[in-house]
Scaffold this motif. Structure first.
Motif, PDB file in Angstrom:
ATOM      1  N   UNK A   1       8.563   5.326   6.513  1.00 25.70           N
ATOM      2  CA  UNK A   1       7.901   6.548   6.061  1.00 25.70           C
ATOM      3  C   UNK A   1       6.846   6.988   7.062  1.00 25.70           C
ATOM      4  N   UNK A   2       6.303   8.166   6.856  1.00 24.13           N
ATOM      5  CA  UNK A   2       5.304   8.680   7.792  1.00 24.13           C
ATOM      6  C   UNK A   2       4.049   9.132   7.051  1.00 24.13           C
ATOM      7  N   UNK A   3       2.924   9.010   7.743  1.00 24.23           N
ATOM      8  CA  UNK A   3       1.645   9.535   7.274  1.00 24.23           C
ATOM      9  C   UNK A   3       1.292  10.708   8.179  1.00 24.23           C
ATOM     10  N   UNK A   4       0.865  11.807   7.575  1.00 24.48           N
ATOM     11  CA  UNK A   4       0.531  13.015   8.323  1.00 24.48           C
ATOM     12  C   UNK A   4      -0.914  13.390   8.027  1.00 24.48           C
TER      13      UNK A   4
ATOM     14  N   UNK B   1       7.472   8.850   1.943  1.00 23.54           N
ATOM     15  CA  UNK B   1       8.155   7.565   1.963  1.00 23.54           C
ATOM     16  C   UNK B   1       7.180   6.410   2.083  1.00 23.54           C
ATOM     17  N   UNK B   2       7.748   5.212   2.094  1.00 23.08           N
ATOM     18  CA  UNK B   2       6.982   3.974   2.211  1.00 23.08           C
ATOM     19  C   UNK B   2       6.728   3.701   3.693  1.00 23.08           C
TER      20      UNK B   2
ATOM     21  N   UNK C   1       5.548  17.563  -3.753  1.00 24.24           N
ATOM     22  CA  UNK C   1       5.690  17.590  -2.292  1.00 24.24           C
ATOM     23  C   UNK C   1       5.694  16.184  -1.690  1.00 24.24           C
ATOM     24  N   UNK C   2       4.558  15.605  -1.263  1.00 26.77           N
ATOM     25  CA  UNK C   2       4.638  14.286  -0.620  1.00 26.77           C
ATOM     26  C   UNK C   2       4.691  13.175  -1.660  1.00 26.77           C
ATOM     27  N   UNK C   3       4.951  11.967  -1.179  1.00 28.56           N
ATOM     28  CA  UNK C   3       4.955  10.808  -2.068  1.00 28.56           C
ATOM     29  C   UNK C   3       3.541  10.352  -2.398  1.00 28.56           C
ATOM     30  N   UNK C   4       2.598  10.660  -1.511  1.00 27.74           N
ATOM     31  CA  UNK C   4       1.215  10.265  -1.702  1.00 27.74           C
ATOM     32  C   UNK C   4       0.320  11.297  -1.032  1.00 27.74           C
TER      33      UNK C   4
END
Length: 153
Positions: free
Chosen positions: A58-61, A52-53, A33-36
């Motif tokens: 990129x976005x943090x949720x 994403x970066x 799912x997410x990159x991190x």
């Protein structure tokens, strides 16, 4: 169309404990799912997932774990604003319910909370469609990843 919830049901050829790890453990969830993924697998824990970066758009949720019941259920709220506690009206609720089925697991996925956000109709429809597209892209990756983990066990 009703923009209230997204529901999917899939059979995964892996036992429930492996599927539970796949949908809950940050080191496994980031494989499909997410990159991190940065959070503790504990009810009430807060964290984030990243797509994403962050330095390149990129976005943090934000994410808050609401139910950890291995190997049957894992749920979290996400998309709430930074600095606010997750609750109905400011976040979506994602639930993974797992049931043994034959040699594998029947996985039921739901995401709810769209209507509770109080968005105008056009925003509600846009957000709902974006989430449908996202889950339709990512959820098919979950099964093969869980099956590969089961084969290694």
């Amino acid at each position: 169309m009703e923009y209230g919830s997204i529901e999917r049901e899939n059979y995964v050829n892996a036992p429930p404990d492996v599927v539970f790890q796949t949908v809950s453990d940050p080191k496994h969830i980031k494989e499909w799912w997410p990159d991190s993924a940065l959070y503790e697998v504990a009810e009430g824990a807060n964290g984030e997932i990243r797509f994403g970066d962050l330095d390149s758009g990129g976005i943090a949720v934000q994410l808050t774990i609401v139910d950890v019941s291995p190997p049957n259920r894992f749920a979290f709220r996400w998309t709430h604003p930074v600095g606010e506690d997750a609750s109905p009206g400011n976040s979506m609720l994602v639930t993974f319910e797992l049931r043994p089925s034959g040699e594998g697991t029947l996985l039921r996925f739901t995401e709810t909370g769209f209507r509770e956000m109080g968005w105008e109709a056009a925003v509600l429809e846009e957000q709902y469609r974006e989430h449908v597209q996202g889950w339709d892209y990512f959820l098919p990756k979950l099964g093969p990843y869980a099956e590969s983990l089961a084969q290694k066990a």
